[in-house]
Motif scaffolding. Structure first.
Motif, short mmCIF file in Angstrom:
data_model
loop_
_atom_site.label_atom_id
_atom_site.label_comp_id
_atom_site.label_asym_id
_atom_site.label_seq_id
_atom_site.Cartn_x
_atom_site.Cartn_y
_atom_site.Cartn_z
N GLY A 57 0.82 -1.20 0.00
CA GLY A 57 0.00 0.00 0.00
C GLY A 57 0.85 1.25 0.00
N TYR A 58 0.33 2.30 0.63
CA TYR A 58 1.01 3.59 0.67
C TYR A 58 1.70 3.72 2.02
CZ TYR A 58 -2.08 4.23 -3.28
OH TYR A 58 -2.73 4.07 -4.48
N GLU A 59 3.01 3.74 2.00
CA GLU A 59 3.79 3.61 3.23
C GLU A 59 3.77 4.85 4.11
OE1 GLU A 59 8.40 2.48 3.90
OE2 GLU A 59 7.24 1.11 2.64
N ILE A 60 3.71 6.02 3.48
CA ILE A 60 3.63 7.28 4.23
C ILE A 60 2.32 7.97 3.87
CG2 ILE A 60 4.83 9.39 4.88
CD1 ILE A 60 7.29 8.38 3.44
N ALA A 61 1.63 8.49 4.86
CA ALA A 61 0.34 9.14 4.60
C ALA A 61 0.26 10.47 5.33
CB ALA A 61 -0.81 8.24 5.04
N LYS A 84 8.51 15.32 -0.73
CA LYS A 84 9.90 15.49 -1.15
C LYS A 84 10.75 14.29 -0.71
CE LYS A 84 13.69 18.88 -0.99
NZ LYS A 84 14.78 18.11 -0.35
N TYR A 85 10.62 13.90 0.55
CA TYR A 85 11.42 12.77 1.02
C TYR A 85 10.99 11.48 0.33
CZ TYR A 85 13.93 9.52 3.97
OH TYR A 85 14.78 8.54 4.39
N ALA A 86 9.68 11.29 0.22
CA ALA A 86 9.17 10.05 -0.39
C ALA A 86 9.66 9.90 -1.82
CB ALA A 86 7.64 10.04 -0.35
N GLU A 87 9.65 10.98 -2.59
CA GLU A 87 10.06 10.89 -3.98
C GLU A 87 11.57 10.73 -4.11
OE1 GLU A 87 8.30 14.10 -6.18
OE2 GLU A 87 6.36 13.07 -6.24
N SER A 92 6.29 4.91 -1.37
CA SER A 92 4.91 5.21 -1.76
C SER A 92 4.26 6.13 -0.71
CB SER A 92 4.10 3.92 -1.87
OG SER A 92 4.12 3.19 -0.67
N TYR A 93 3.42 7.05 -1.19
CA TYR A 93 2.81 8.02 -0.28
C TYR A 93 1.44 8.44 -0.81
CZ TYR A 93 4.22 11.50 -3.78
OH TYR A 93 4.38 12.21 -4.94
#
Length: 387
Positions: A57-61, A84-87, A92-93
């Motif tokens: 799924g999406y690890e950071i939300a 910014k950090y996720a990319e 995934s966010y």
């Protein structure tokens, strides 16, 4: 006199009439999800967001506060730091938008994010204090970054920060002070403060703004500073807020500090219509309108980015509050994009140093009060508090 309790009651009653935003473009990372929103009451149908290869799924939300992800203010600043950090790291966010501004709705939406795979949830706003207080126990394996608040129960009888929560607070009166000081030093004597909901962060911004204006007036030896002052009671752009700002400009106000999410959009519209100037809030809003002369900034993106990085570096500072002030360069004005005519970078560095060294003591709001005339004892400044 308006009470802070009234602001909280309004937050409970207010529904998020703001519609869900459409998707933004995906980032360069192959695992980064685009900026889609999911509400707690609706299934995510036709979701084309790219999830991580591990199908977790999406690890950071991020769960939005009252307002939208593109509010050019608090939600957006937090979102940009997380994104910014996720990319950069290919994580995934996603963000989720509550249906209502209530504790139950916020907690339900946090649950939706966790069900969607979130290991880390960013909660931007004072109104998340109670939901995060409950979520920290309910989701012990999930970490939370709480902006502008510290976890507590409904009646404030218990305040507790577990190891999976990183509360972040900002000293909002300091960037407010800098904005008020700069406005007067730049030659303005008739100011305005149009705040949103009278939550503590907004109140501190306003108090600092008035104190900064008064401080500059004393340095300049002038005593004719006037500030129109009002809380709209919401964080939305409304015709009423725009009309009030327009009337202030019409009656001689030179610059208005628009403080409260999309309330700033109303001030911008009025400033453009009347040829006035405005001060943005939370993030650098100079690119939104030529009327924006500066912005009273919290380093929102930086604080969230650093918090997410700490989580992935196994150095998450949970269990204690991180406070961003002038002393750790956590607040400020964007002098590179500011449109001052007299106030210089040298002037800014000097007054910033005064704050950083603790040579100015700013007044903190008294409990259950948001009327600046009750708490502030200004020497050169008159506040016209519009209730």
């Amino acid at each position: 006199m308006k009470k802070r309790a009234l602001a909280l009651a309004m937050a409970v009653l207010m529904t998020a009439s703001l519609s869900a935003c459409g998707s933004s473009k995906p980032g360069t990372s192959t695992t980064a999800a685009p900026a889609e929103t999911t509400t707690a009451a609706a299934e995510s149908k036709g979701d084309t967001s790219k999830k991580s290869d591990s199908s977790t799924g999406y690890e950071i939300a991020l769960v939005t506060d009252l307002g939208t992800i593109d509010d050019k203010s608090f939600n957006q600043g937090a979102w940009e730091g997380m994104k910014k950090y996720a990319e950069e790291k290919g994580i995934s966010y996603k963000y989720y938008q509550p249906q209502e501004g209530t504790t139950d709705s916020y907690l339900e939406t946090i649950g939706l994010a966790v069900e969607g795979g979130a290991k880390l949830v960013v909660c931007p706003g004072f109104l998340f204090e109670e939901p995060v207080f409950m979520a920290q126990d309910q989701y012990k394996d999930v970490s939370f970054i709480l902006l502008d608040g510290e976890p507590h129960n409904a009646d404030y009888s218990e305040k507790r920060i577990e190891k999976n929560v990183m509360p972040i607070l900002f000293q909002e009166d300091e960037p407010g002070f800098l904005a008020g000081y700069a406005a007067v030093k730049d030659g303005n004597t008739k100011l305005g403060f149009l705040g949103g909901m009278a939550v503590p962060a907004v109140v501190r911004f306003g108090y600092g703004f008035a104190e900064g204006a008064d401080y500059a007036a004393k340095e300049l030896g002038i005593d004719n500073i006037e500030i129109m002052y009002n809380y709209t009671g919401a964080f939305a752009a409304t015709p009423e807020a725009q009309s009030m700002a327009a009337s202030w400009f019409q009656n001689g106000t030179q610059v208005i500090f628009g403080c409260g999410g999309a309330v700033g959009n109303s001030v911008m519209a009025a400033a453009e219509e009347k040829g006035g100037k405005m001060i943005g809030v939370d993030v650098d809003q100079s690119f939104e309108s030529p009327s924006v002369i500066t912005s009273a900034m919290k380093q929102l993106s930086v604080s969230v980015y650093d918090g997410v990085k700490a989580y992935y570096d196994n150095q998450f500072p949970g269990g204690k509050t991180s406070i961003f002030t002038a002393k750790n360069d956590g607040i400020g004005l964007p002098m590179e994009t500011s449109k001052f005519t007299k106030f210089t970078k040298e002037d800014y560095d000097k007054i910033y140093g005064v704050l950083k060294e603790g040579k100015v003591t700013l007044v903190q709001p008294s409990q259950d009060n948001n009327n600046p005339n009750v708490d502030l004892k200004l020497e050169k400044t008159k506040i016209n508090f519009v209730e």
